[in-house]
Design an enzyme around this catalytic site. Structure first.
Site, short mmCIF file in Angstrom:
data_model
loop_
_atom_site.label_atom_id
_atom_site.label_comp_id
_atom_site.label_asym_id
_atom_site.label_seq_id
_atom_site.Cartn_x
_atom_site.Cartn_y
_atom_site.Cartn_z
N TYR A 4 -9.17 5.04 -13.30
CA TYR A 4 -9.13 5.77 -12.03
C TYR A 4 -8.99 7.28 -12.22
CZ TYR A 4 -7.37 1.09 -10.75
OH TYR A 4 -7.17 -0.25 -10.61
N GLY B 55 0.76 -1.25 0.00
CA GLY B 55 0.00 0.00 0.00
C GLY B 55 0.78 1.29 0.00
N CYS C 297 -11.80 2.43 -29.88
CA CYS C 297 -13.05 3.11 -30.20
C CYS C 297 -13.88 3.35 -28.94
CB CYS C 297 -13.83 2.27 -31.20
SG CYS C 297 -12.86 2.02 -32.67
N GLU C 298 -13.38 4.17 -28.07
CA GLU C 298 -14.07 4.55 -26.84
C GLU C 298 -13.64 5.97 -26.50
OE1 GLU C 298 -15.64 2.54 -24.18
OE2 GLU C 298 -15.27 0.53 -24.93
N TYR D 266 0.88 -2.06 -12.17
CA TYR D 266 -0.50 -2.05 -12.67
C TYR D 266 -0.56 -1.47 -14.09
CZ TYR D 266 -0.91 -2.88 -7.71
OH TYR D 266 -0.73 -3.40 -6.45
N ARG E 49 -4.99 2.72 -16.33
CA ARG E 49 -5.10 3.53 -15.10
C ARG E 49 -5.71 4.92 -15.34
NH1 ARG E 49 -1.75 4.98 -12.03
NH2 ARG E 49 -2.75 4.36 -10.10
N GLU F 146 3.95 -6.66 1.97
CA GLU F 146 3.59 -7.06 0.60
C GLU F 146 3.63 -5.86 -0.34
OE1 GLU F 146 -0.38 -8.53 1.08
OE2 GLU F 146 0.20 -10.23 2.31
N PRO F 147 4.77 -5.19 -0.49
CA PRO F 147 4.80 -4.02 -1.35
C PRO F 147 4.69 -4.40 -2.82
CG PRO F 147 7.02 -4.58 -0.69
CD PRO F 147 6.10 -5.52 0.06
#
Ligand code: LLP
Length: 420
Positions: A316, A239, A342-343, A371, A312, A273-274
């Site tokens: 987000y 995190g 096409c969006e 990510y 991303r 858990e990085p």
């Protein structure tokens, strides 16, 4: 700190100019700096040096085998969330005794695979999952080491999609019910309780939520001890955030100092858990400008990477810095950087002040090492980009660009359709 920098006005990764890689590999491609990955791991690991600890890199952030191997060579383990991630970790040479299995929906087959592989700990997230792990262990003639993922109901002050430690989130077991859950787990003969686990969210830029979570877990560990349950591992999840734009997250040293202060007196091995903090700024996405469209209303730079390559920004609204690979005198415009999908939601940046790019020029989307590729897809039947790793003066293709054949692998037209 990373090793992407301009040399003679050209962006290089370590000692390799990006242009050289683009010529050989084509665009778009993901590029990882080995030296940066190593530096990030060592900075994180050494910050916890005073205490017994294990860095289980969160495979989901970037699961390329070469990236995994980099961390395993440095003594790291793996945090996995699927059978596929377990397979990758083992393929890349992970020590099974350094693997923890997280995730809210582990399937029976995945649990069996992990038991057969003799992983260190299952981080269980519900009472039904505990029963499933126990019965899988009984069938395999084994005892499964488990920790319960507790949900401490703490707001990590990050994007709602990547907040995980609030009561309303699907993750973990409410900390208020956790003692009772541990009591239930003790009754299951093929489980050995070894730890407590929590993960409250991603891209955290403050220390306080981590410390608050740790405080409530400490109380739980004390109570468990009173009941005769020995907790050997305390897993605090991942995190820790990174700088994408103007965020100023704590350095791993400050983060470790705050956690270690709270941990005093608890005789556990700390597991972390990085993900993002190790790989995020160690990777970029390199794309080529196809066309530009300028009008009074709006300017567009159309590039050959789209939301299927890097989702991303679309998903987000994430900001990722965009820079030219070849620096020129500043003639700037405000533009959207968009892909070929096409969006309308297919963009890498919106209303961004950028140099006036010309067709054929290369641009780099920074902070794409976490990510990035792992969330890419084949939408619009686009082949997924290559992944490249640089070490010093050399570069290595660590995943080839997909081919058209890859796109249809496994698909079949049934006989009845062929003869129509
Ligand atoms: N451990 C667990 C149980 C997790 O769920 C995660 C991330 C991590 C560790 C690693 O977190 P990190 O250190 O990378 O923050 N796709 C989103 C991020 C999703 C994070 C999911 N879980 C994004 O692009 O921002």
């Amino acid at each position: 700190m990373h090793y992407f920098h301009y040399k003679n006005k050209e962006l290089s990764c370590e000692e390799v100019p990006l242009r050289r890689i683009a010529r050989k590999v084509g665009t778009p491609f993901y590029l990882y700096s080995y030296r940066t990955l190593k530096r990030h791991f060592q900075a994180f690991d050494s910050a916890f040096a005073q205490a017994p600890h294990l860095i289980c890199y969160s495979v989901k952030a970037n699961s390329n085998l070469a990236v995994l191997r980099t961390f395993f060579n440095l003594g790291g383990g793996a945090d996995i969330v699927s059978g596929g991630e377990l397979m990758r970790a083992l393929q890349a040479g992970a020590d099974p005794q350094k693997i923890v299995f997280s995730g809210v929906g582990k399937k029976k087959e995945e649990i069996k695979y992990a038991l057969d592989s003799n992983i260190l700990i299952f981080n269980a997230e519900s009472s039904q999952e505990l029963i499933t792990i126990d019965s899988a262990a009984r069938k395999a003639g084994k005892v499964a080491r488990i920790a319960l993922r507790v949900n401490p109901d703490i707001d990590p002050l990050t994007h709602p999609y990547i907040t995980t430690g609030l009561k309303k989130n699907k993750f973990g077991i409410d900390i208020k019910n956790s003692l009772q859950q541990y009591r239930e787990a003790r009754k299951l003969k093929n489980l050995e309780i070894v730890g407590v686990d929590c993960h409250i969210g991603s891209q955290l830029t403050e220390i306080k939520p981590f410390v608050d979570a740790l405080k409530s877990i400490k109380d739980l560990i004390v109570q468990l001890k009173k009941e005769g349950v020995k907790i050997s591992f305390l897993d605090l999840g991942g995190g820790l955030g990174i700088t994408y734009n103007e965020e100023a997250p704590p350095h791993p040293k400050q983060y470790a100092k705050a956690l270690l202060k709270e941990l005093k007196g608890l005789k556990c091995t700390l597991i972390l858990e990085p993900g993002r903090v190790l790989t995020g700024n160690a990777g970029i996405l390199v794309t080529r400008v196809l066309y530009t469209k300028e009008s009074e209303e709006k300017n567009f730079i159309v590039v050959d990477a789209g939301m299927n390559d890097l989702i991303r920004p679309s998903l987000y609204g994430a900001f990722q810095e965009i820079v030219p690979v070849k620096m020129r005198s500043a003639n700037e415009i405000v533009a959207d950087v968009v892909g070929p999908i096409c969006e309308t939601g297919d963009f890498l940046a919106r209303d961004r002040r950028l140099p006036r790019f010309r067709p054929g020029e290369l641009m780099a989307v920074m902070s794409s090492g976490a990510y990035g590729f792992v969330m890419s897809s084949n939408y619009n039947s686009r082949t997924r980009a290559a992944e490249v790793m640089v070490s010093g003066k050399d570069f290595y293709v660590v995943r080839e660009n997909e081919s058209y054949e890859d796109l249809i692998r496994g698909e079949r037209i049934p006989e009845f359709l062929i003869h129509q």
